[in-house]
Each structure stands twice: as C-alpha cells, then as structure tokens.
Write a protein that holds these residues in place. Structure first.
Motif, PDB file in Angstrom:
ATOM      1  N   TYR A 140       8.680  -0.723  -4.811  1.00 43.10           N
ATOM      2  CA  TYR A 140       9.135  -1.509  -3.657  1.00 43.10           C
ATOM      3  C   TYR A 140       9.045  -0.645  -2.401  1.00 43.10           C
ATOM      4  O   TYR A 140       9.447   0.523  -2.424  1.00 43.10           O
ATOM      5  CB  TYR A 140      10.598  -1.932  -3.827  1.00 43.10           C
ATOM      6  N   ALA A 141       8.548  -1.243  -1.315  1.00 52.04           N
ATOM      7  CA  ALA A 141       8.526  -0.508  -0.043  1.00 52.04           C
ATOM      8  C   ALA A 141       8.999  -1.426   1.075  1.00 52.04           C
ATOM      9  O   ALA A 141       8.829  -2.652   1.007  1.00 52.04           O
ATOM     10  CB  ALA A 141       7.113   0.000   0.255  1.00 52.04           C
ATOM     11  N   PHE A 142       9.585  -0.803   2.095  1.00 53.15           N
ATOM     12  CA  PHE A 142      10.087  -1.542   3.254  1.00 53.15           C
ATOM     13  C   PHE A 142       9.603  -0.825   4.503  1.00 53.15           C
ATOM     14  O   PHE A 142       9.823   0.381   4.644  1.00 53.15           O
ATOM     15  CB  PHE A 142      11.621  -1.600   3.239  1.00 53.15           C
TER      16      PHE A 142
ATOM     17  N   GLU B 267       0.833  -1.221   0.000  1.00 56.79           N
ATOM     18  CA  GLU B 267       0.000   0.000   0.000  1.00 56.79           C
ATOM     19  C   GLU B 267       0.862   1.263   0.000  1.00 56.79           C
ATOM     20  O   GLU B 267       0.549   2.236  -0.677  1.00 56.79           O
ATOM     21  CB  GLU B 267      -0.953  -0.011   1.205  1.00 56.79           C
ATOM     22  N   LEU B 268       1.959   1.229   0.768  1.00 60.31           N
ATOM     23  CA  LEU B 268       2.843   2.407   0.797  1.00 60.31           C
ATOM     24  C   LEU B 268       3.473   2.630  -0.576  1.00 60.31           C
ATOM     25  O   LEU B 268       3.584   3.759  -1.053  1.00 60.31           O
ATOM     26  CB  LEU B 268       3.951   2.219   1.842  1.00 60.31           C
ATOM     27  N   ALA B 269       3.883   1.531  -1.220  1.00 60.71           N
ATOM     28  CA  ALA B 269       4.480   1.643  -2.558  1.00 60.71           C
ATOM     29  C   ALA B 269       3.468   2.281  -3.504  1.00 60.71           C
ATOM     30  O   ALA B 269       3.790   3.208  -4.249  1.00 60.71           O
ATOM     31  CB  ALA B 269       4.917   0.265  -3.057  1.00 60.71           C
ATOM     32  N   GLU B 270       2.238   1.812  -3.453  1.00 64.28           N
ATOM     33  CA  GLU B 270       1.217   2.354  -4.364  1.00 64.28           C
ATOM     34  C   GLU B 270       0.991   3.840  -4.097  1.00 64.28           C
ATOM     35  O   GLU B 270       0.930   4.656  -5.025  1.00 64.28           O
ATOM     36  CB  GLU B 270      -0.085   1.575  -4.216  1.00 64.28           C
ATOM     37  N   LEU B 271       0.880   4.203  -2.813  1.00 65.58           N
ATOM     38  CA  LEU B 271       0.608   5.612  -2.480  1.00 65.58           C
ATOM     39  C   LEU B 271       1.747   6.525  -2.912  1.00 65.58           C
ATOM     40  O   LEU B 271       1.519   7.664  -3.310  1.00 65.58           O
ATOM     41  CB  LEU B 271       0.383   5.762  -0.962  1.00 65.58           C
ATOM     42  N   GLU B 272       2.988   6.037  -2.841  1.00 66.10           N
ATOM     43  CA  GLU B 272       4.131   6.880  -3.231  1.00 66.10           C
ATOM     44  C   GLU B 272       4.452   6.764  -4.726  1.00 66.10           C
ATOM     45  O   GLU B 272       5.362   7.417  -5.221  1.00 66.10           O
ATOM     46  CB  GLU B 272       5.381   6.525  -2.409  1.00 66.10           C
TER      47      GLU B 272
ATOM     48  N   VAL C  60      10.546   3.076   3.753  1.00 68.74           N
ATOM     49  CA  VAL C  60      11.347   3.535   2.616  1.00 68.74           C
ATOM     50  C   VAL C  60      10.684   2.980   1.354  1.00 68.74           C
ATOM     51  O   VAL C  60      10.310   1.809   1.320  1.00 68.74           O
ATOM     52  CB  VAL C  60      12.808   3.017   2.684  1.00 68.74           C
ATOM     53  N   VAL C  61      10.538   3.829   0.337  1.00 62.10           N
ATOM     54  CA  VAL C  61       9.934   3.400  -0.930  1.00 62.10           C
ATOM     55  C   VAL C  61      10.887   3.755  -2.067  1.00 62.10           C
ATOM     56  O   VAL C  61      11.529   4.814  -2.036  1.00 62.10           O
ATOM     57  CB  VAL C  61       8.564   4.095  -1.161  1.00 62.10           C
TER      58      VAL C  61
END
Ligand SMILES: Cc1ncc(COP(=O)(O)O)c(C=O)c1O
Length: 375
Positions: A62-64, A53-58, A203-204
């Motif tokens: 890839y998100a960690f 979800e964070l990856a999509e929003l940014e 982190v994205v």
C-alpha cells in the motif's frame, strides 16, 4: 520481477489508456456517479498509478502520495494518539523536528530524540513501551547510518511500529520494508521527482491495518497529492535509476576533492570507507546516495562558500539535477534548538552539498573556484 532500473522505467506505462506510453493526467477534482473514483481528495487515477508504482518499488502493498514530504510525516504522526511515546532520530530533518515539537507535542505525544546507532540505549527505552520508532538513515545532515535490521527486530520484539524516512537513498538504493520497517516515508520533492519543480511526499507499508488508517488520515486531513504533481513524480521516477547512479558517482568525486581542500576539516559521505556507517550501508543498502556533508575551518569560510559558484547554487533542498549547497544552521535545521544542534554537530562551520548531475569536472572546478583556488 524486473530489476529496479527497469521497474522505474516501465512502471505501468500508459496504464492502458489509448496505447499511450506515458500515462494521462486526470486533471479533475470530481467524477461522475458511483464508479471506482468519486472525488480527487479521496482518490484519483493519476495518483493511484503513482501509489502503485511507489508500492512496487519499495516492496510494499500500500502506498499513499501526499502533498509534500512533511505532509507524509504528518500522516505518519497522525497514526499516534495522546499519551504515546515516540523514539525518534536525534539527527533529522529540521521540519520533522519542528512538527514533532511544535504541533504533535501539544497533543501530549512524547518525542524522545535518540541516537539510533546505539541499539542498547534504544532497547532500554523500548522496554518502557513506545508506540513508534522513527528513523532517518542516513540522517539529514550528519549522514549517520541506523542499523535498520537490528532496529526492525527490536521493534518486532517490543510491538512498536517502525517508520523509516528513506528520502536520501530512495527505493533504488534501499528498501527499509525488507529490513523490518513497517512504514517507509519519502520527501518525493527530492530524488524521486528529481527536477526541483514539485513538492510531494509518500508513505508505503505492508500492514493492512496501518494502510486503512492512513487512507482515512489522508482523505480527512486533505493533504493527498494533486494529479499534475503525481504525474511529475511519475515522470521523475522514469529516470531515477540513471540519476541516482550519476548523483552517486559525482558525490564520490566531490567527497574525494573536498578531502583535499585546504580549509576542509572533515568530509562525511557514507560511501567513503572511513565513514563510521560504511560497513552497515554495504549490508543494508545498494548505494550511498548523492549528499556530502563537510565542515570547514571557520564560520567565515562557510559563509564565503555559500556565495556559491557558477553552477553550485546556495539553496535549500537536495536530490535534484542541480548541485546545491545548504547551510543547515540557518536553513534546513534552523528550528532545532542550539544545544541540540551543537550536540549533533550542526555548527556554523557545517555545510551540506547535494551533488547534482553536472559533469564531474565542472563540479570539481566550481568547488575549487568557491574555495578560491581554481579558475
Ligand atoms: C529527510 C527529509 N524528510 C522530509 C523532508 C520534508 O520534505 P518536503 O520539503 O517535501 O516537505 C525533507 C526536506 O528536506 C527531508 O530532507
């Protein structure tokens, strides 16, 4: 593609589990034999959902998710190697400064603190070779705005990794990857989770090679976010759009009120047309956030204000439902040497107000009370 507001609310929903609307929490440290998941330090379905979800929003691939904002900074600094040079915002969160100076400098990584709004100076430094540019925008606490597109182009030209701490605006108001950054960081402790009840970071990136390294760093340093905390951040994201709009509305009102207060000397909020970075913010962001920094006529006035009011509390942190007043000198920026603090403008007269979600009228009345001219 949905609007950001809808993306926040829908996410991946219950992620397909028993038709649940809210996702389950995989509160387990380990998994039975040989499937996609083996051990939670490496990966966990609840954290993986948050990361997608964070990856999509940014707008990243890839998100960690990390155990705090500083753990995310640690992850990013761990991409560096001995001998590297890093150009980093001269005004930034004190904990990031402390990590650079007290931990990573030991490994012979050189941190040079620069004013990111001076792109000529930045380019001159980049010509000498730098492994990374690390910027906050707006900065904590002086709310300086960095020209992210221009810095992104310079970093591309000089093959330098560009990292942006997007904590103050969140992906709802700003997407640094779209502006040329290679990495976006968050203290998800703040607006992303929004409820003063969890420490988290993220982190994205879009860069596969960097993502591969971050994966190794996260599982090796052991600072990935735990399942319950991942779930709390997911829950926070559902109302992010609504909260950011209200934080911002309240911040505008508080900034206008502070300008009228007799002992206030300056009010720094990028939403105000007189703010130096206002035009730049209009170009690169969709909003200005909910933090208002201001300076008063004396240290005594500052100290009387941090006694707080009936609703505004004196506490570290920002981005939660509750209005908080912070004294950067002794709290968030205490680790920064005096000489540097004075150069940046972090004086004994500076205060930072994280404007919460209370009613505009109550915040105004509380501020007036704190200044001794209300109730
Ligand atoms: C801009 C910024 N980045 C990073 C951090 C560190 O986050 P955490 O407190 O979640 O470790 C903070 C904390 O205040 C911050 O303001």
């Amino acid at each position: 593609m949905f609007d950001k507001e809808t993306q926040c609310i829908i996410g991946e929903g219950g992620n397909g589990y028993e038709a649940s609307i809210s996702p389950p929490i995989f509160q387990t440290s380990t998994f039975e034999g040989g499937g996609e998941y083996s051990y939670t330090r490496l990966s966990n379905p609840t954290r993986a959902l948050l990361e997608r979800e964070l990856a999509e929003l940014e707008g990243g691939k890839y998100a960690f998710a990390f155990s705090s904002g500083l753990a995310a900074v640690n992850g990013v600094f761990s991409l560096l190697k001995s001998g590297d040079r890093v150009l980093i915002s001269d005004d930034l969160y004190g904990g990031t400064y402390r990590m650079a100076r007290n931990i990573f400098a030991k490994y012979k990584i050189g941190f040079e603190f620069v004013d990111m709004s001076d792109t000529e100076l930045l380019e001159a430094r980049l010509k000498d070779g730098a492994a990374m540019v690390f910027a906050e925008s707006p900065t904590n606490p002086m709310m300086k705005v960095a020209p992210l597109r221009e810095i992104g182009l310079l970093c591309r030209r000089y093959s330098t990794v560009f990292a942006v701490d997007n904590t103050f605006l969140t992906p709802y108001f700003q997407n640094p990857l779209d502006l040329g950054a290679d990495l976006v960081l968050h203290s998800a402790t703040k607006y992303l989770s929004g409820h003063h009840d969890v420490l988290a970071g993220a982190v994205v990136t879009n860069r596969a090679a960097i993502a591969e390294k971050l994966k190794l760093i996260s599982m090796t340093l052991g600072n990935a976010l735990a399942p319950f905390e991942s779930w709390l951040v997911l829950r926070g994201i559902r109302t992010l759009a609504l909260r950011m709009e209200k934080h911002q509305r309240n911040a505008f009102a508080a900034a206008e009120l502070l300008k009228r207060m007799p002992k206030v000397e300056s009010v720094i909020y990028p939403g105000l047309p007189e703010h130096d970075g206002h035009g730049l913010m209009n170009d690169q962001a969709r909003g200005y956030g909910g933090v208002v920094t201001f300076s008063v006529d004396s240290a005594e006035t500052a100290k009387s204000l941090i006694r707080g009011g009936r609703i505004i509390k004196f506490a570290e942190s920002l981005g939660g439902f509750r209005s908080l007043i912070t004294y950067p000198l002794t709290q968030t920026h205490a680790s920064i040497p005096q000489e540097m603090r004075e150069r940046i403008g972090i004086t004994d007269r500076l205060l930072r107000l994280s404007v919460g979600l209370e009613s505009e009228r109550d915040i105004a009345e509380d501020l007036e009370f704190m200044f001794g001219c209300g109730y």
